[in-house]
Design an enzyme around this catalytic site. Structure first.
Site, PDB file in Angstrom:
ATOM      1  N   TYR A 118     -24.171  -4.282   4.619  1.00 11.72           N
ATOM      2  CA  TYR A 118     -22.826  -3.743   4.450  1.00 11.72           C
ATOM      3  C   TYR A 118     -21.857  -4.807   3.940  1.00 11.72           C
ATOM      4  O   TYR A 118     -20.907  -4.506   3.213  1.00 11.72           O
ATOM      5  CB  TYR A 118     -22.316  -3.151   5.762  1.00 11.72           C
ATOM      6  CG  TYR A 118     -22.710  -1.707   5.950  1.00 11.72           C
ATOM      7  CD1 TYR A 118     -22.465  -0.773   4.957  1.00 11.72           C
ATOM      8  CD2 TYR A 118     -23.338  -1.279   7.112  1.00 11.72           C
ATOM      9  CE1 TYR A 118     -22.834   0.545   5.105  1.00 11.72           C
ATOM     10  CE2 TYR A 118     -23.722   0.045   7.283  1.00 11.72           C
ATOM     11  CZ  TYR A 118     -23.461   0.950   6.274  1.00 11.72           C
ATOM     12  OH  TYR A 118     -23.837   2.264   6.427  1.00 11.72           O
ATOM     13  N   CYS A 158     -26.186   2.585  10.163  1.00  8.20           N
ATOM     14  CA  CYS A 158     -24.959   2.665  10.955  1.00  8.20           C
ATOM     15  C   CYS A 158     -24.802   4.008  11.649  1.00  8.20           C
ATOM     16  O   CYS A 158     -23.990   4.131  12.568  1.00  8.20           O
ATOM     17  CB  CYS A 158     -23.753   2.400  10.070  1.00  8.20           C
ATOM     18  SG  CYS A 158     -23.471   3.698   8.864  1.00  8.20           S
TER      19      CYS A 158
END
Length: 487
Positions: free
Chosen positions: A194, A42
């Site tokens: 995630y 990310c």
């Protein structure tokens, strides 16, 4: 081979650019004709590859090839791509990867999720067939180091992550802190890494009402593989789930963003009977699952990766230093072992050279004296001498390799003995020695063997040894010539 790493992270670029650079990460490594591993998370896009040469020009050529592929897969301007990445070579690249895996280079210092992403990057490269032995060793050692930081330091024991910080922020914004979660209703969008971490964190915080939606249709498998009692949501169930939700978490990273108007309609923010309870949206997707204008909606709080980065708690200097000491020790051990391995080729070349000289001299002795006991004693004695002669050069080779001076040793071999140390091809494997078949021998060779065998007692190995001392399979063609000569 020279290790090279291209690094683009949150510390130099905005997350939007990092996300765009990472958009073609899955196809990148397979698009270059060299060993390569891609680490895309990310807040970073990194490529680890091996240059086929050690010169500055070779390294630059490798770098340019990688940048060309990044530009092609991401659709970004080639010049922009070139400015976005910094280049690390050899020891610097090793140190950086170890620090990344330990969470020391993350937006949330000490995050534990990155260690799993390092392992996944290696697995993806192995599955794609773009890995090499050196890169495998590098990533495996980095993963072990991350585990050591997690178990041996105060930094690792905190268990912080991007997800945990985002959920902390959400609880604080609702004014209830940890008390917000036990009664909250949550919608989770996406089924990636995630999402798995988010689901585990939500269950740990006491959330019992969790709906999971995936545009790719993987929601049912996702919830079936995990504990926590989450349920899979179908498309037609999404409006009702949004309307009842206290918290929506986006982790899909798809190509389509949910707009403010869609959130407004799905969550029932307008209409004849608009919802009255507030809504918190957490966008953990690098490419964003929600448009930024969602933050402008009344009654909606939007938490993004940028928000997490700014709100991430700092770590005490002692904890960070403790983790850095573990990483530095692991890096030094890895580099020492790597340099020692690099001396193996030089040692093999020296041994081969010495053995060839020995074989040459022994062949001369055999031609002059035949296969006699005296010749064998000479050979045994000479081989003992050779082993003693090679002991010190072998030890010194490993010592110099540990000091990073393998090239000095290789040059010494070339200058003193004229030995050329071949460049090892990573994927090349030595073919096993093939046994010669009868048809591989020339007529002259067969005749010579048959003539010699007439002097050998039946069942014997050679004329100087008694029958039964050795056993050897004879070539049929030679046996036939032997019989004819004897007759």
């Amino acid at each position: 081979m020279v290790l090279i790493s291209l690094v683009a992270t949150h510390s130099e670029l905005d997350l939007e650019t990092v996300g765009t650079l990472s958009s073609g990460a899955a196809e990148l490594a397979g698009s270059v004709h060299m060993p390569a591993v891609t680490l895309a998370t990310c807040n970073r896009m990194e490529i680890y590859a091996e240059s086929t040469g050690s010169s500055h020009d070779d390294v630059q050529t490798t770098r340019e090839q990688l940048l060309d592929v990044v530009a092609e897969t991401s659709g970004l301007d080639r010049e922009l791509v070139g400015r976005s990445f910094r280049t690390l070579v050899e020891d610097d690249a090793v140190s950086h990867l170890f620090e990344v895996g330990a969470g020391l280079d993350s937006a949330v210092i000490g995050e534990r999720e990155i260690a799993g992403q390092v392992r996944k990057s290696l697995a993806d490269a192995q599955h794609a067939g773009t890995i090499s032995g050196n890169l495998t060793k590098l990533f495996e050692t980095a993963s072990r180091t991350a585990k050591d930081v997690g178990t041996r330091t105060a930094l690792g024991s905190r268990g912080r992550s991007i997800v945990s910080v985002a959920l902390d922020i959400a609880g604080d914004m609702r004014g209830d802190g940890a008390a917000f979660y036990p009664g909250a209703k949550v919608v989770l969008i996406g089924t990636g890494a995630y999402s798995g971490t988010s689901l585990a964190q939500l269950v740990e915080r006491g959330v019992t009402d969790i709906g999971v939606f995936s545009g790719s249709g993987r929601a049912e498998d996702f919830v079936a593989e995990r504990a926590g009692g989450a349920r899979a949501l179908q498309m037609q169930e999404l409006p009702a789930a949004f309307r009842e939700a206290d918290l929506i978490i986006g982790c899909s990273g798809g190509n389509r963003r949910i707009t403010a108007r869609e959130v407004e309609n799905l969550a029932g923010l307008t209409g004849s009977s608009p919802r009255v309870k507030p809504l918190t949206v957490v966008d953990l997707a690098l490419s964003h699952d929600f448009d930024p204008d969602v933050a402008e909606l009344d009654g909606v709080d939007l938490i993004t990766l940028e928000s997490v980065k700014m709100a991430a708690p700092g770590e005490t200097e002692d904890s960070v230093q403790e983790a850095r000491d573990v990483v530095a020790s692991a890096v030094q051990t890895y580099l020492t072992e790597r340099r020692e391995r690099s001396a193996d080729d030089a040692i093999v070349a020296l041994r081969r050279h010495t053995q060839e000289l020995l074989d040459e001299e022994m062949n001369k002795i055999r031609k002059q004296h035949g296969c006699t006991g005296a010749a064998e004693e000479v050979e045994f004695a000479v081989r003992r001498i050779v082993r003693k002669m090679l002991h010190t050069p072998t030890v010194r080779a490993r010592e110099m390799a540990a000091e990073g001076r393998t090239e000095d040793y290789v040059r010494a071999l070339q200058d003193l003995h004229g030995i050329e140390v071949p460049v090892r091809a990573e994927t090349a494997r030595a073919a096993p020695a093939k046994r010669r078949r009868a048809e591989d021998f020339s007529a002259a060779e067969l005749a010579q063997m048959a003539s010699y065998l007439t002097k050998v007692p039946a069942g014997g190995f050679c004329q100087h040894h008694r029958p039964g001392e050795f056993a050897i399979e004879r070539i049929d063609a030679v046996r036939g010539l032997q019989i004819r000569r004897a007759g």
